[in-house]
Design a protein around this motif. Structure first.
Motif, PDB file in Angstrom:
ATOM      1  N   THR A   6       1.243  10.598  -2.561  1.00 34.64           N
ATOM      2  CA  THR A   6       2.357  10.153  -1.713  1.00 34.64           C
ATOM      3  C   THR A   6       2.232  10.757  -0.313  1.00 34.64           C
ATOM      4  O   THR A   6       2.057  11.963  -0.152  1.00 34.64           O
ATOM      5  CB  THR A   6       3.713  10.569  -2.310  1.00 34.64           C
ATOM      6  OG1 THR A   6       3.716  11.977  -2.562  1.00 34.64           O
ATOM      7  CG2 THR A   6       3.981   9.830  -3.612  1.00 34.64           C
ATOM      8  N   ILE A   7       2.341   9.871   0.682  1.00 33.45           N
ATOM      9  CA  ILE A   7       2.328  10.289   2.083  1.00 33.45           C
ATOM     10  C   ILE A   7       3.584   9.743   2.750  1.00 33.45           C
ATOM     11  O   ILE A   7       3.896   8.558   2.610  1.00 33.45           O
ATOM     12  CB  ILE A   7       1.081   9.764   2.819  1.00 33.45           C
ATOM     13  CG1 ILE A   7      -0.197  10.343   2.187  1.00 33.45           C
ATOM     14  CG2 ILE A   7       1.140  10.105   4.313  1.00 33.45           C
ATOM     15  CD1 ILE A   7      -1.478   9.761   2.757  1.00 33.45           C
ATOM     16  N   GLY A   8       4.285  10.587   3.465  1.00 35.77           N
ATOM     17  CA  GLY A   8       5.480  10.151   4.177  1.00 35.77           C
ATOM     18  C   GLY A   8       5.394  10.471   5.654  1.00 35.77           C
ATOM     19  O   GLY A   8       4.977  11.577   6.030  1.00 35.77           O
ATOM     20  N   ILE A   9       5.739   9.503   6.492  1.00 31.93           N
ATOM     21  CA  ILE A   9       5.774   9.710   7.940  1.00 31.93           C
ATOM     22  C   ILE A   9       7.213   9.505   8.395  1.00 31.93           C
ATOM     23  O   ILE A   9       7.797   8.437   8.197  1.00 31.93           O
ATOM     24  CB  ILE A   9       4.827   8.734   8.664  1.00 31.93           C
ATOM     25  CG1 ILE A   9       3.392   8.941   8.159  1.00 31.93           C
ATOM     26  CG2 ILE A   9       4.891   8.943  10.183  1.00 31.93           C
ATOM     27  CD1 ILE A   9       2.388   7.963   8.733  1.00 31.93           C
ATOM     28  N   PRO A  32      -1.530   8.052  13.065  1.00 33.53           N
ATOM     29  CA  PRO A  32      -1.624   8.673  11.745  1.00 33.53           C
ATOM     30  C   PRO A  32      -1.376   7.687  10.593  1.00 33.53           C
ATOM     31  O   PRO A  32      -2.007   7.797   9.542  1.00 33.53           O
ATOM     32  CB  PRO A  32      -0.521   9.739  11.784  1.00 33.53           C
ATOM     33  CG  PRO A  32      -0.435  10.103  13.231  1.00 33.53           C
ATOM     34  CD  PRO A  32      -0.632   8.801  13.963  1.00 33.53           C
ATOM     35  N   ARG A  33      -0.462   6.733  10.814  1.00 33.16           N
ATOM     36  CA  ARG A  33      -0.192   5.746   9.752  1.00 33.16           C
ATOM     37  C   ARG A  33      -1.456   4.958   9.418  1.00 33.16           C
ATOM     38  O   ARG A  33      -1.749   4.698   8.242  1.00 33.16           O
ATOM     39  CB  ARG A  33       0.921   4.788  10.199  1.00 33.16           C
ATOM     40  CG  ARG A  33       1.178   3.610   9.234  1.00 33.16           C
ATOM     41  CD  ARG A  33       1.707   4.111   7.908  1.00 33.16           C
ATOM     42  NE  ARG A  33       1.916   3.034   6.954  1.00 33.16           N
ATOM     43  CZ  ARG A  33       0.970   2.507   6.177  1.00 33.16           C
ATOM     44  NH1 ARG A  33      -0.273   2.949   6.262  1.00 33.16           N
ATOM     45  NH2 ARG A  33       1.253   1.544   5.310  1.00 33.16           N
ATOM     46  N   TYR A  34      -2.233   4.574  10.430  1.00 30.82           N
ATOM     47  CA  TYR A  34      -3.457   3.810  10.192  1.00 30.82           C
ATOM     48  C   TYR A  34      -4.508   4.671   9.497  1.00 30.82           C
ATOM     49  O   TYR A  34      -5.131   4.238   8.525  1.00 30.82           O
ATOM     50  CB  TYR A  34      -4.017   3.266  11.509  1.00 30.82           C
ATOM     51  CG  TYR A  34      -5.149   2.284  11.295  1.00 30.82           C
ATOM     52  CD1 TYR A  34      -4.893   0.925  11.186  1.00 30.82           C
ATOM     53  CD2 TYR A  34      -6.462   2.721  11.152  1.00 30.82           C
ATOM     54  CE1 TYR A  34      -5.917   0.023  10.954  1.00 30.82           C
ATOM     55  CE2 TYR A  34      -7.495   1.832  10.915  1.00 30.82           C
ATOM     56  CZ  TYR A  34      -7.217   0.478  10.826  1.00 30.82           C
ATOM     57  OH  TYR A  34      -8.244  -0.399  10.574  1.00 30.82           O
ATOM     58  N   VAL A  35      -4.711   5.890  10.007  1.00 27.64           N
ATOM     59  CA  VAL A  35      -5.754   6.763   9.448  1.00 27.64           C
ATOM     60  C   VAL A  35      -5.405   7.192   8.028  1.00 27.64           C
ATOM     61  O   VAL A  35      -6.195   7.017   7.089  1.00 27.64           O
ATOM     62  CB  VAL A  35      -5.958   8.002  10.342  1.00 27.64           C
ATOM     63  CG1 VAL A  35      -6.925   8.979   9.677  1.00 27.64           C
ATOM     64  CG2 VAL A  35      -6.495   7.592  11.709  1.00 27.64           C
ATOM     65  N   LEU A  36      -4.217   7.744   7.837  1.00 26.65           N
ATOM     66  CA  LEU A  36      -3.826   8.245   6.526  1.00 26.65           C
ATOM     67  C   LEU A  36      -3.596   7.109   5.526  1.00 26.65           C
ATOM     68  O   LEU A  36      -3.715   7.308   4.318  1.00 26.65           O
ATOM     69  CB  LEU A  36      -2.563   9.103   6.645  1.00 26.65           C
ATOM     70  CG  LEU A  36      -2.699  10.366   7.506  1.00 26.65           C
ATOM     71  CD1 LEU A  36      -1.337  11.034   7.687  1.00 26.65           C
ATOM     72  CD2 LEU A  36      -3.692  11.340   6.914  1.00 26.65           C
ATOM     73  N   LYS A  43       0.363   5.945  -1.902  1.00 27.38           N
ATOM     74  CA  LYS A  43       1.531   5.241  -1.377  1.00 27.38           C
ATOM     75  C   LYS A  43       1.946   5.900  -0.069  1.00 27.38           C
ATOM     76  O   LYS A  43       2.340   7.069  -0.046  1.00 27.38           O
ATOM     77  CB  LYS A  43       2.677   5.305  -2.389  1.00 27.38           C
ATOM     78  CG  LYS A  43       3.914   4.508  -1.971  1.00 27.38           C
ATOM     79  CD  LYS A  43       4.985   4.586  -3.047  1.00 27.38           C
ATOM     80  CE  LYS A  43       6.200   3.740  -2.679  1.00 27.38           C
ATOM     81  NZ  LYS A  43       7.259   3.820  -3.715  1.00 27.38           N
ATOM     82  N   THR A  44       1.841   5.143   1.023  1.00 27.96           N
ATOM     83  CA  THR A  44       2.207   5.666   2.341  1.00 27.96           C
ATOM     84  C   THR A  44       3.512   5.011   2.788  1.00 27.96           C
ATOM     85  O   THR A  44       3.612   3.788   2.832  1.00 27.96           O
ATOM     86  CB  THR A  44       1.104   5.387   3.378  1.00 27.96           C
ATOM     87  OG1 THR A  44      -0.127   5.921   2.886  1.00 27.96           O
ATOM     88  CG2 THR A  44       1.423   6.023   4.715  1.00 27.96           C
TER      89      THR A  44
END
Length: 296
Positions: free
Chosen positions: A68-71, A85-89, A96-97
């Protein structure tokens, strides 16, 4: 004329003091003779159907099992602080981003782009990676938002990586999590803001201190995110992302840091930042003190 001479002298002095910024050359991606021979043999038998095995052979296994990744997003967030960062990560395998908003409903970036977040902070209790992008007015307000700080500290208990980009570092710093940690942030009053949050100025484009990752302004968030991906998946996977992005910047003129920017441009940019940042911080500090008096 005298004022111009004074400004020039002060600018030269300021830039001279900033020349200790660390600039590291990118690492070369290396491969052993044994790995090269093994992959060359795999290439002979490659087919789209067996690409998973081939990917593991080339990239290896990840350091952590990231799920899990949250921005964090909010009104006034900087577009590229968020989307870089959204594109890279977002290219992490099987992850799940999510864009996580402070409040319900759409948010509007600093450039006026409307974004529909995936969820809100009230609905998220755990993340493997948390990234806090910067911006302007909304970011400074977030640096005084105690409820948000409580949420960040709660999420930080479960993260493998907690990161912030540009002025988003001010928000992370306001939680107390960067105390006695090396950090980077936006060029504007960089050392002043880092010391305000008891962090140690690193003078780097991005900085890692334990699980905490922080970066300088805007585009540096992509470099930081690539470094995080390298840390998790290895240099070959990070290089694959860079090739997908065709990420090899060649700007038309020298610039991008105070050291490489004309003294007059430095002066006018800092003056413009002062005009927006200082009055807003002063008003938020006054409100904070007023609330303290009410509580007493």
């Amino acid at each position: 004329m005298k004022k111009i001479v004074i400004l020039l002298t002060l600018s030269i002095f300021t830039l001279a003091c900033k020349n200790n910024e660390v600039v590291e050359k990118p690492e070369k991606v290396k491969m052993s003779v044994q790995d090269s021979a093994r992959i060359a043999k795999e290439i002979e038998n490659f087919s789209p159907e067996n690409h998973v095995n081939s990917m593991e052979m080339v990239f290896g296994k990840p350091k952590f099992n990231i799920k899990t990744i949250g921005i964090l997003v909010y009104d006034g967030v900087n577009d590229l602080d968020l989307m870089g960062p959204r594109y890279v990560l977002g290219q992490a395998m099987g992850v799940k981003t999510q864009l996580i908003s402070i409040k319900k409903g759409t948010i509007k970036t600093v450039m006026g782009v409307e974004i529909v977040p995936n969820t809100t902070i009230d609905a998220i209790n755990q993340l493997d990676i948390l990234i806090i992008p910067g911006g302007f007015k909304g970011t400074i307000e977030a640096a005084y938002n105690e409820e948000l700080h409580k949420w960040i500290r709660k999420i930080d208990k479960t993260t493998k990586y907690t990161g912030a980009v540009c002025t988003g570092v001010w928000v992370l710093g306001a939680t107390g999590l960067l105390e006695n940690k090396k950090a980077s942030t936006n060029w504007y009053k960089e050392e002043e803001f880092l010391k305000k949050y008891k962090a140690i100025p690193a003078n780097q484009r991005y900085t890692k201190d334990g699980k905490y990752w922080t970066s300088a302004g805007v585009t540096a968030g992509m470099d930081m995110s690539l470094a995080i991906m390298k840390d998790i998946y290895g240099d070959k996977y990070a290089q694959a992302i860079m090739l997908d992005m065709e990420y090899d910047p060649h700007p038309p003129i020298e610039g991008g840091t105070q050291e490489k920017t004309n003294w007059a441009v430095n002066w006018i940019m800092e003056a413009m930042y002062d005009g927006g940042v200082i009055p807003l911080i002063d008003s938020l500090e006054a409100r904070k003190e007023k609330n303290k008096i009410k509580i007493k």
